[in-house]
Design a protein around this motif. Structure first.
Motif, PDB file in Angstrom:
ATOM      1  N   ALA A  19       0.827  -1.208   0.000  1.00  0.00           N
ATOM      2  CA  ALA A  19       0.000   0.000   0.000  1.00  0.00           C
ATOM      3  C   ALA A  19       0.861   1.258   0.000  1.00  0.00           C
ATOM      4  N   ARG A  20       1.951   1.237   0.729  1.00  0.00           N
ATOM      5  CA  ARG A  20       2.833   2.414   0.778  1.00  0.00           C
ATOM      6  C   ARG A  20       3.598   2.612  -0.528  1.00  0.00           C
ATOM      7  N   ASP A  21       3.821   1.533  -1.268  1.00  0.00           N
ATOM      8  CA  ASP A  21       4.567   1.610  -2.525  1.00  0.00           C
ATOM      9  C   ASP A  21       3.732   2.124  -3.699  1.00  0.00           C
ATOM     10  N   VAL A  22       2.418   2.205  -3.523  1.00  0.00           N
ATOM     11  CA  VAL A  22       1.538   2.608  -4.626  1.00  0.00           C
ATOM     12  C   VAL A  22       1.640   4.113  -4.846  1.00  0.00           C
ATOM     13  N   PRO A  23       2.009   4.527  -6.060  1.00  0.00           N
ATOM     14  CA  PRO A  23       2.066   5.959  -6.353  1.00  0.00           C
ATOM     15  C   PRO A  23       0.673   6.493  -6.713  1.00  0.00           C
ATOM     16  N   GLY A  24       0.515   7.781  -6.654  1.00  0.00           N
ATOM     17  CA  GLY A  24      -0.721   8.378  -7.141  1.00  0.00           C
ATOM     18  C   GLY A  24      -1.727   8.671  -6.050  1.00  0.00           C
ATOM     19  N   ALA A  25      -2.970   8.679  -6.452  1.00  0.00           N
ATOM     20  CA  ALA A  25      -4.064   9.091  -5.575  1.00  0.00           C
ATOM     21  C   ALA A  25      -4.152   8.212  -4.329  1.00  0.00           C
ATOM     22  N   SER A  26      -4.495   8.831  -3.216  1.00  0.00           N
ATOM     23  CA  SER A  26      -4.623   8.062  -1.981  1.00  0.00           C
ATOM     24  C   SER A  26      -6.030   7.489  -1.818  1.00  0.00           C
ATOM     25  N   ILE A  27      -7.003   8.062  -2.487  1.00  0.00           N
ATOM     26  CA  ILE A  27      -8.361   7.522  -2.443  1.00  0.00           C
ATOM     27  C   ILE A  27      -8.794   7.271  -3.883  1.00  0.00           C
ATOM     28  N   TRP A  28      -9.150   6.045  -4.164  1.00  0.00           N
ATOM     29  CA  TRP A  28      -9.551   5.665  -5.508  1.00  0.00           C
ATOM     30  C   TRP A  28     -10.992   5.215  -5.510  1.00  0.00           C
ATOM     31  N   ASN A  29     -11.620   5.318  -6.665  1.00  0.00           N
ATOM     32  CA  ASN A  29     -12.897   4.654  -6.863  1.00  0.00           C
ATOM     33  C   ASN A  29     -12.766   3.787  -8.115  1.00  0.00           C
ATOM     34  N   ALA A  30     -13.702   2.874  -8.291  1.00  0.00           N
ATOM     35  CA  ALA A  30     -13.597   1.902  -9.386  1.00  0.00           C
ATOM     36  C   ALA A  30     -13.540   2.590 -10.748  1.00  0.00           C
ATOM     37  N   ARG A  31     -14.267   3.673 -10.910  1.00  0.00           N
ATOM     38  CA  ARG A  31     -14.273   4.383 -12.203  1.00  0.00           C
ATOM     39  C   ARG A  31     -12.886   4.956 -12.516  1.00  0.00           C
ATOM     40  N   GLN A  32     -12.228   5.539 -11.513  1.00  0.00           N
ATOM     41  CA  GLN A  32     -10.870   6.065 -11.720  1.00  0.00           C
ATOM     42  C   GLN A  32      -9.910   4.951 -12.106  1.00  0.00           C
ATOM     43  N   VAL A  33      -9.989   3.839 -11.386  1.00  0.00           N
ATOM     44  CA  VAL A  33      -9.088   2.713 -11.650  1.00  0.00           C
ATOM     45  C   VAL A  33      -9.306   2.184 -13.062  1.00  0.00           C
ATOM     46  N   ALA A  34     -10.566   1.991 -13.442  1.00  0.00           N
ATOM     47  CA  ALA A  34     -10.863   1.478 -14.785  1.00  0.00           C
ATOM     48  C   ALA A  34     -10.351   2.443 -15.850  1.00  0.00           C
ATOM     49  N   GLY A  35     -10.521   3.735 -15.621  1.00  0.00           N
ATOM     50  CA  GLY A  35     -10.062   4.737 -16.582  1.00  0.00           C
ATOM     51  C   GLY A  35      -8.551   4.778 -16.713  1.00  0.00           C
ATOM     52  N   MET A  36      -7.854   4.580 -15.596  1.00  0.00           N
ATOM     53  CA  MET A  36      -6.384   4.643 -15.609  1.00  0.00           C
ATOM     54  C   MET A  36      -5.755   3.365 -16.142  1.00  0.00           C
ATOM     55  N   THR A  37      -6.439   2.234 -15.957  1.00  0.00           N
ATOM     56  CA  THR A  37      -5.817   0.957 -16.280  1.00  0.00           C
ATOM     57  C   THR A  37      -6.480   0.200 -17.421  1.00  0.00           C
ATOM     58  N   GLY A  38      -7.761   0.472 -17.664  1.00  0.00           N
ATOM     59  CA  GLY A  38      -8.488  -0.252 -18.697  1.00  0.00           C
ATOM     60  C   GLY A  38      -8.919  -1.645 -18.286  1.00  0.00           C
ATOM     61  N   VAL A  39      -8.838  -1.968 -16.990  1.00  0.00           N
ATOM     62  CA  VAL A  39      -9.249  -3.294 -16.521  1.00  0.00           C
ATOM     63  C   VAL A  39     -10.768  -3.389 -16.469  1.00  0.00           C
ATOM     64  N   ALA A  40     -11.258  -4.616 -16.383  1.00  0.00           N
ATOM     65  CA  ALA A  40     -12.692  -4.868 -16.310  1.00  0.00           C
ATOM     66  C   ALA A  40     -13.281  -4.244 -15.037  1.00  0.00           C
ATOM     67  N   PRO A  41     -14.575  -3.895 -15.061  1.00  0.00           N
ATOM     68  CA  PRO A  41     -15.200  -3.263 -13.892  1.00  0.00           C
ATOM     69  C   PRO A  41     -15.032  -4.049 -12.578  1.00  0.00           C
ATOM     70  N   ALA A  42     -15.160  -5.364 -12.627  1.00  0.00           N
ATOM     71  CA  ALA A  42     -15.016  -6.154 -11.393  1.00  0.00           C
ATOM     72  C   ALA A  42     -13.590  -6.060 -10.845  1.00  0.00           C
ATOM     73  N   VAL A  43     -12.617  -6.063 -11.729  1.00  0.00           N
ATOM     74  CA  VAL A  43     -11.215  -5.940 -11.305  1.00  0.00           C
ATOM     75  C   VAL A  43     -10.972  -4.535 -10.760  1.00  0.00           C
ATOM     76  N   ALA A  44     -11.513  -3.527 -11.410  1.00  0.00           N
ATOM     77  CA  ALA A  44     -11.354  -2.147 -10.946  1.00  0.00           C
ATOM     78  C   ALA A  44     -11.965  -1.970  -9.560  1.00  0.00           C
ATOM     79  N   GLU A  45     -13.094  -2.591  -9.317  1.00  0.00           N
ATOM     80  CA  GLU A  45     -13.734  -2.510  -8.001  1.00  0.00           C
ATOM     81  C   GLU A  45     -12.846  -3.149  -6.935  1.00  0.00           C
ATOM     82  N   HIS A  46     -12.260  -4.296  -7.261  1.00  0.00           N
ATOM     83  CA  HIS A  46     -11.359  -4.968  -6.319  1.00  0.00           C
ATOM     84  C   HIS A  46     -10.157  -4.078  -5.994  1.00  0.00           C
ATOM     85  N   ILE A  47      -9.557  -3.504  -7.006  1.00  0.00           N
ATOM     86  CA  ILE A  47      -8.389  -2.640  -6.813  1.00  0.00           C
ATOM     87  C   ILE A  47      -8.780  -1.431  -5.965  1.00  0.00           C
TER      88      ILE A  47
END
Length: 101
Positions: A19-47
């Protein structure tokens, strides 16, 4: 498993370091993750659920519980039940560690 507490603490160390090694935003939501990574919605929600902002407070609480429960002459120091006690076993299972293995 000879020392459940040590295994739990090692897993908490691993989660906190990741968790400390992760760069970028400290609070994420699934939409941000999906937009940044292009992963499937279920994977984005998990992340998003395991973002540093959520992971670090959770691991802190789990670590605090774990620190209270340690072996003293075959009994748990916190609850005087047989070690590993039910409380430490629950913390272990939430981390994917099976007590007694």
């Amino acid at each position: 498993m000879t020392d459940l507490r040590a295994h739990v603490l090692a897993r908490l160390d691993q989660l906190e370091q990741t968790a400390r090694d992760v760069p970028g935003a400290s609070i994420w939501n699934a939409r941000q993750v999906a937009g940044m990574t292009g992963v499937a919605p279920a994977v984005a929600e998990h992340i998003a659920q395991w973002s540093p902002a959520r992971t670090l407070p959770w691991t802190s609480g789990a670590r605090e519980l774990t620190e209270l429960h340690h072996d003293v002459d075959g009994k748990c120091a916190a609850c005087l039940d047989v070690y590993p006690c039910p409380t430490l076993s629950v913390v272990a299972r939430t981390l994917g560690i099976t007590p007694g293995r």
